[in-house]
Design a protein around this motif. Sequence first.
Motif, short mmCIF file in Angstrom:
data_model
loop_
_atom_site.label_atom_id
_atom_site.label_comp_id
_atom_site.label_asym_id
_atom_site.label_seq_id
_atom_site.Cartn_x
_atom_site.Cartn_y
_atom_site.Cartn_z
N VAL A 38 0.82 -1.22 0.00
CA VAL A 38 0.00 0.00 0.00
C VAL A 38 0.85 1.27 0.00
N PRO A 39 1.83 1.40 0.92
CA PRO A 39 2.54 2.68 0.96
C PRO A 39 3.22 3.01 -0.36
N SER A 40 3.73 1.97 -1.03
CA SER A 40 4.39 2.24 -2.31
C SER A 40 3.38 2.74 -3.33
N TYR A 41 2.21 2.10 -3.42
CA TYR A 41 1.29 2.57 -4.46
C TYR A 41 0.70 3.93 -4.11
N VAL A 42 0.54 4.19 -2.81
CA VAL A 42 0.05 5.52 -2.44
C VAL A 42 1.11 6.57 -2.81
N GLY A 43 2.38 6.25 -2.53
CA GLY A 43 3.47 7.18 -2.88
C GLY A 43 3.55 7.40 -4.38
N LEU A 44 3.37 6.32 -5.13
CA LEU A 44 3.44 6.43 -6.59
C LEU A 44 2.27 7.24 -7.14
N ILE A 45 1.11 7.09 -6.52
CA ILE A 45 -0.05 7.89 -6.97
C ILE A 45 0.23 9.37 -6.71
N TRP A 46 0.82 9.68 -5.56
CA TRP A 46 1.13 11.08 -5.29
C TRP A 46 2.08 11.65 -6.34
N PRO A 429 5.29 -23.25 6.84
CA PRO A 429 3.96 -22.63 6.97
C PRO A 429 3.82 -21.47 5.97
N TYR A 430 2.63 -21.38 5.36
CA TYR A 430 2.40 -20.29 4.41
C TYR A 430 2.45 -18.95 5.12
N ARG A 431 3.04 -17.97 4.48
CA ARG A 431 3.01 -16.62 5.02
C ARG A 431 2.74 -15.64 3.89
N VAL A 432 1.90 -14.66 4.17
CA VAL A 432 1.61 -13.64 3.15
C VAL A 432 2.93 -12.99 2.76
N PRO A 433 3.23 -12.92 1.47
CA PRO A 433 4.51 -12.33 1.08
C PRO A 433 4.47 -10.80 1.13
N TYR A 434 5.13 -10.22 2.08
CA TYR A 434 5.20 -8.76 2.17
C TYR A 434 6.42 -8.29 1.41
N ARG A 435 6.24 -7.34 0.53
CA ARG A 435 7.34 -6.79 -0.27
C ARG A 435 7.25 -5.27 -0.24
N THR A 436 8.40 -4.65 -0.46
CA THR A 436 8.36 -3.20 -0.62
C THR A 436 9.03 -2.80 -1.91
N ARG A 437 8.49 -1.79 -2.52
CA ARG A 437 9.09 -1.27 -3.75
C ARG A 437 9.98 -0.08 -3.46
N ARG A 438 10.10 0.27 -2.21
CA ARG A 438 11.00 1.34 -1.77
C ARG A 438 10.81 2.62 -2.58
N VAL A 439 9.61 3.08 -2.61
CA VAL A 439 9.33 4.33 -3.32
C VAL A 439 9.84 5.48 -2.46
N LEU A 489 1.43 8.82 5.80
CA LEU A 489 2.62 9.07 6.62
C LEU A 489 3.84 8.30 6.13
N ARG A 490 3.63 7.43 5.15
CA ARG A 490 4.69 6.60 4.58
C ARG A 490 5.45 5.82 5.68
N CYS A 491 4.66 5.09 6.42
CA CYS A 491 5.23 4.30 7.52
C CYS A 491 6.25 3.28 7.01
N ASP A 492 6.19 2.96 5.72
CA ASP A 492 7.13 1.96 5.18
C ASP A 492 8.56 2.49 5.13
N ALA A 493 8.73 3.80 5.23
CA ALA A 493 10.08 4.36 5.09
C ALA A 493 10.85 4.25 6.39
N GLU A 494 10.24 3.64 7.39
CA GLU A 494 10.87 3.58 8.70
C GLU A 494 11.52 2.24 8.89
N SER A 501 13.04 7.54 11.19
CA SER A 501 12.27 6.53 11.91
C SER A 501 10.93 7.11 12.31
N ARG A 502 10.02 6.19 12.64
CA ARG A 502 8.68 6.60 13.04
C ARG A 502 8.75 7.54 14.24
#
Length: 853
Positions: A38-46, A429-439, A489-494, A501-502
């Motif tokens: 989410v944070p990456s696509y929100v950043g890219l939309i901005w 065990p299956y885990r949701v794959p979390y990735r970041t595009r580092r926008v 707030l782009r919490c992913d950048a922390e 940091s946050r």
Amino acid sequence: MTEIGAQVTEPKVLYDEYHDIQWVPAPCQEACPVGTDVPSYVGLIWEEKYEDALEAITATNPFSSVCGRVCAMPCETKCRRGESDAPVAIRNLKRFVMERLGHDFHLAPVSVTRSQTIGIIGSGPTGLTAAQDLAEAGYEVHVYEKLERPGGMMNVFPEFRIPRRVIEADINRLLDHCPGVKVHLNCELGDGISLQELKKRHDAIFLAIGLWRNKSAGIPGEKDGLEGFYGIEFLDDLSKGIEIALSGKVIVIGGGNVAMDTARTALRVGAQEVQLYCLESREEMPAFKYEIEQAEKEGVVVHPSWGPKQILSHDGRVTGVEFRNCISVFDPRGRFNPVYGQKTMRVDGEVVLSSIGLDADNAELESLGMLDRGRVKTDFETMCTSDPKVFAAGDCAFGSSAVVYAMNHGHRAAYYIQAFLENRKNPLPYRVPYRTRRVPVAQDPLWEKLPREEQPFHGIGKDCPAPRLSECESTMDAEGVKRQAARCLRCDAETGSSDYSRRTREHIQAMARTEPDDIERHRHILLQRLKPRNNPFPPERPAHIDDLVFLSAALTRLVIDPYREACSTITVIGESFALKQPFLCVGFDEAPEEVQQALALGLAGSGCAYIGFQPLFTGNPEVEASSQDGKLRWLQLISPDRSEPRADADGLIHVIGPEFHPIHAERLHQDQLLGLAVSAPALEKAIPYALEQGFDLLLLDGSSGIDKPWTELHVEPDLTVMRDAIRLLRKINREEDISLLYFGGLKSGTDVAKALAINCNAGVFGVAMGIAIGGVIEGDHIKFDSSRTLEERRNAVESWIRATAQETAIIARCTGKTNVHNLEPEDMRSITISTSKALDIPLASGMGRREGF
Ligand code: SF4
């Protein structure tokens, strides 16, 4: 970047980066059941990079257009901006991008590369998500759908919430992308095809049949064929184009999203008045808050905390409902167990629309004993049913849920089905794959002031010619979307270690909100920021490898000539056992097979060796064939009760506990190394013995537990084993006659450089490698899950070893060496007395005398 309107040749993970162990997903991403970045696509939309945003939105979500309209938005519930004013309108941003670009967005077709096939019953979001994942893995997938069009329960979404074209856009994209997915319409399990027959046809079966049978309230007067009484067929028939015209007063029973859809649809097909009654209190109603608000805006009257007592009728026709007040719905353990009060009331109405829940409806599964209280009996941990070849997920297995949870089930099921087909026992065990595009973070200067905005709401629309088909909301415009994206707030950048940091940002925001003369408040914030650290070295701190430092004076040699020469890391153990790096690795004997495979490939590719009771698993011929790097070198640990020496090992290392005892040790062929793993108390006897018997190496075990998994997590390493081994060998002038490996607490290339400087030949990694390959420390163990692919793990091993070797080499270069094995004790100082004593390295302060060496 994903191209729009063109065939894409790269896999969807092109942008994904997961190499930063410091990175923590933002709360919105963590809350998303499919891990949307989410944070990456929100950043890219901005930044108005809509095509890149589209890639981020769709990477793990095959129903992105659908979710842009009807997502449950767990991301918005967790959005940190909600703590200050209101969450970012994340779903509306997704809708904007999908509306703008989704229709022309295509993914390159994937080929069928495997011989096994899978039969999926049900083409809803669970079934089709699993179908896409399995097709991307190379399987041919046959989807059997009982309706005349794909989409499963998405077909009953009313058009005013989501037009049919939007659902079709996602389904068509998926089917174009996966030509190996064949959809068979009008094909119902138990009606023309049986489970037995499908099991013969396919190698695995996946049940994703949804919920289609109305739950019964079990009250008097509720009977089939009663005129004016409808359940899910009300929405189902309308979705098929069957005209239903209502009039007069309509009563809806239920408090979930389907009940809201039903009530709002009733208004659109002629009801003069719609009264909705539900058991739950307003706060407990399972429908989304915005759905309830929209229903009320359109005229639905909501009556919480009332349950039906009986359906009233006359001459086979509904005349109303008698209700009783509901005091509580759930018992203290959270189970559905309504308690009613004494109050009752009769409500007149010409039509009753019951929407109190749905059950799985399939006579064949019922007859096979696979249903239990309206659900397919399924183990959530594995998605397995009682039949080992049959898997199940989605609403039919775990109850009604929103599209985004259904997709999570689809991904999860596909993962376990693939593991089953590949004959992988006990998959991670299956885990949701979390990735970041580092926008990169860039924000509108007004970001803090901008309010949440909603997309335009039209309700039924005045004088609308086709109210049932007319959308109740329209998509935000580009300006509104930009303002909304700016609020993130782009919490992913922390990362916790970055300056951004946050905590830092929160302090900046807090200070920005204070009045300039609010000195007390500033003082308070500053005091928090400047709070001194506790004394990092309490007196009882034992000798620690971090308390050794390379002399800063030595670092000035950086500018002299040796720096320009290559620094060798080649390491020879015994006479001729050569490694490219001075590293070995231990402790993965009990790790899952996939982790072992990746480690084997990574170590082989990096020129390092493995130490263990067994060789690392390499039983996957596909993996072995893809390896260009040759065989992994393996030194076998031997203990009398655990392992017999094997001829295929490159070396045999006998584990001796703290008590020395002579052992019978011989090479099984002349190239095999012989070694002893010893801890400090056994050294005095072990060293003369090893020299006398012609051993090639001593594995100095600072943990005193190299034979147990992850022992470094609960044992403070005893560094004196290095000091004492060197002292004893020096005393008899034999330090050149045997190689020394050190194990215990090594975390970095600098740590290994310290061990080399103390005169060891190589360092052995345990926990550090576990973390590098994607493990997570849980108590005194390292746990692995499915969040990385084999290739990612292998790359992680190779990258980490490369960086770590560079670090060791840089330390050596800085001290003027062209070979890491030329590091010397004189290059280091201790910064604690305990470490100085434990390693015979003088204190940085200059106090205390160095002994030995
Ligand atoms: S502020 Fe942005 S990054 Fe943080 S949780 Fe909300 S949408 Fe996600």
